[in-house]
Write a protein that holds these residues in place. Structure first.
Motif, PDB file in Angstrom:
ATOM      1  N   LEU A 113       5.458   2.487   3.376  1.00 20.99           N
ATOM      2  CA  LEU A 113       4.178   2.999   2.903  1.00 20.99           C
ATOM      3  C   LEU A 113       3.960   4.408   3.449  1.00 20.99           C
ATOM      4  O   LEU A 113       4.429   4.743   4.539  1.00 20.99           O
ATOM      5  CB  LEU A 113       3.037   2.097   3.380  1.00 20.99           C
ATOM      6  CG  LEU A 113       2.962   0.678   2.811  1.00 20.99           C
ATOM      7  CD1 LEU A 113       1.899  -0.125   3.554  1.00 20.99           C
ATOM      8  CD2 LEU A 113       2.657   0.710   1.318  1.00 20.99           C
ATOM      9  N   LEU A 153      -1.137   0.909  -4.968  1.00 16.52           N
ATOM     10  CA  LEU A 153      -0.959  -0.201  -4.035  1.00 16.52           C
ATOM     11  C   LEU A 153      -1.381  -1.490  -4.726  1.00 16.52           C
ATOM     12  O   LEU A 153      -2.241  -1.483  -5.604  1.00 16.52           O
ATOM     13  CB  LEU A 153      -1.798   0.005  -2.774  1.00 16.52           C
ATOM     14  CG  LEU A 153      -1.493   1.255  -1.943  1.00 16.52           C
ATOM     15  CD1 LEU A 153      -2.474   1.372  -0.783  1.00 16.52           C
ATOM     16  CD2 LEU A 153      -0.060   1.234  -1.424  1.00 16.52           C
ATOM     17  N   HIS A 164       3.469  -1.393  -1.885  1.00 18.45           N
ATOM     18  CA  HIS A 164       3.635  -0.468  -3.002  1.00 18.45           C
ATOM     19  C   HIS A 164       3.550  -1.255  -4.310  1.00 18.45           C
ATOM     20  O   HIS A 164       4.138  -2.332  -4.434  1.00 18.45           O
ATOM     21  CB  HIS A 164       5.033   0.166  -2.970  1.00 18.45           C
ATOM     22  CG  HIS A 164       5.193   1.285  -2.002  1.00 18.45           C
ATOM     23  ND1 HIS A 164       4.484   2.454  -2.085  1.00 18.45           N
ATOM     24  CD2 HIS A 164       6.018   1.425  -0.936  1.00 18.45           C
ATOM     25  CE1 HIS A 164       4.857   3.266  -1.113  1.00 18.45           C
ATOM     26  NE2 HIS A 164       5.781   2.670  -0.394  1.00 18.45           N
TER      27      HIS A 164
END
Length: 260
Positions: A80, A169, A183
């Motif tokens: 991330l 997200l 993700h």
């Protein structure tokens, strides 16, 4: 045609205490017949017990497809963004959460207390209780966070936090008032796609799992198998439902698929 078999870990290959002997036997026979075996787990690399890594399978997909190892070589690493992790940390500050990394996982004190209560049967292992506090994180620590596990206090808190998530997200539910943020472009299905494209030879893909975060790979794979101990949604999506993990479920699935 040879197959690549993608195995979920918890509840599929591993009972939280052991890998059934029949499952190890099935894996050995399948590999001797030229099939490839991958673990495809939501756990990040540091959260997988070492003895599972020491099995030296053909590959490992960690963190819901965000890190992939093939033949002991890291071929994909998509943590991330630090700003995304810190944004989640901000909006989820009143809930319990863990920032799960490839090298190390960090947890909030509230989540650590939840884990103590949940861990009465040692399902998660004491290692989860010993992860360092989020307050100790450095920039390097943030740069290896693959996903965020979160536990809400109420449905209203869940709705408020998820409402603020940016579109890149995604949230996947995996237990009552719990789940993981990853993700949007990384999940167990994208892991299968990446691995399949990695090889020049053509393979059929098989996905075997038991929980909600296995649904993407079950829907994507050429053949899908649900464990007998799996949740209702997984069983409904699968092409075949095998026996429970502790009743030789994986062995029976491999036999059904004629892998040996």
């Amino acid at each position: 045609m040879k197959k690549i078999i993608f195995l979920d870990l918890d509840g599929t290959l591993w009972t939280f205490e052991k890998i059934p002997g029949s499952a190890l036997e099935a894996i050995e026979h399948a590999r001797k017949n030229g099939h490839k075996i991958y673990i495809n787990t939501g756990r990040t690399r540091c959260e997988v017990p070492q003895f599972l890594l020491d099995m030296n399978l053909d590959g490992y997909c960690f963190g819901s497809g965000s890190e992939i190892i093939i033949d002991n070589k890291q071929v994909l690493f998509e943590p991330l963004k630090k700003r995304d992790t810190q944004f989640i940390q901000h909006i989820a500050k009143d809930s319990g959460f863990s920032l799960e990394g490839s090298k190390m996982t960090f947890t909030s004190e509230k989540n650590r207390e939840r884990m103590r209560q949940f861990n009465t049967d040692n399902r998660m292992g004491n290692r989860f209780l010993s992860f360092p506090d989020i307050s100790t994180m450095t920039d390097d620590d943030y740069n290896q966070v693959m996903k965020v596990s979160i536990h809400f206090d109420s449905l209203s808190q869940r709705e408020e936090i998820l409402r603020q998530l940016p579109k890149h997200l995604t949230f996947t539910n995996f237990m009552h008032l719990g789940g993981e943020i990853t993700h949007s472009e990384c999940n167990k299905a994208t892991a299968i796609q990446f691995v399949k494209n990695y090889y020049e030879e053509e393979y059929k893909t098989v996905a075997i799992g038991d929980s909600e975060n296995d649904l993407p790979m079950l829907e994507y794979a050429d053949i899908s198998v649900a464990m007998g101990n799996g949740v209702k949604e997984v069983k409904e999506k699968a092409d075949y439902v095998t026996d429970k993990i502790d009743n030789d479920g994986l062995y029976k699935a491999f036999k059904y698929l004629k892998l040996f």
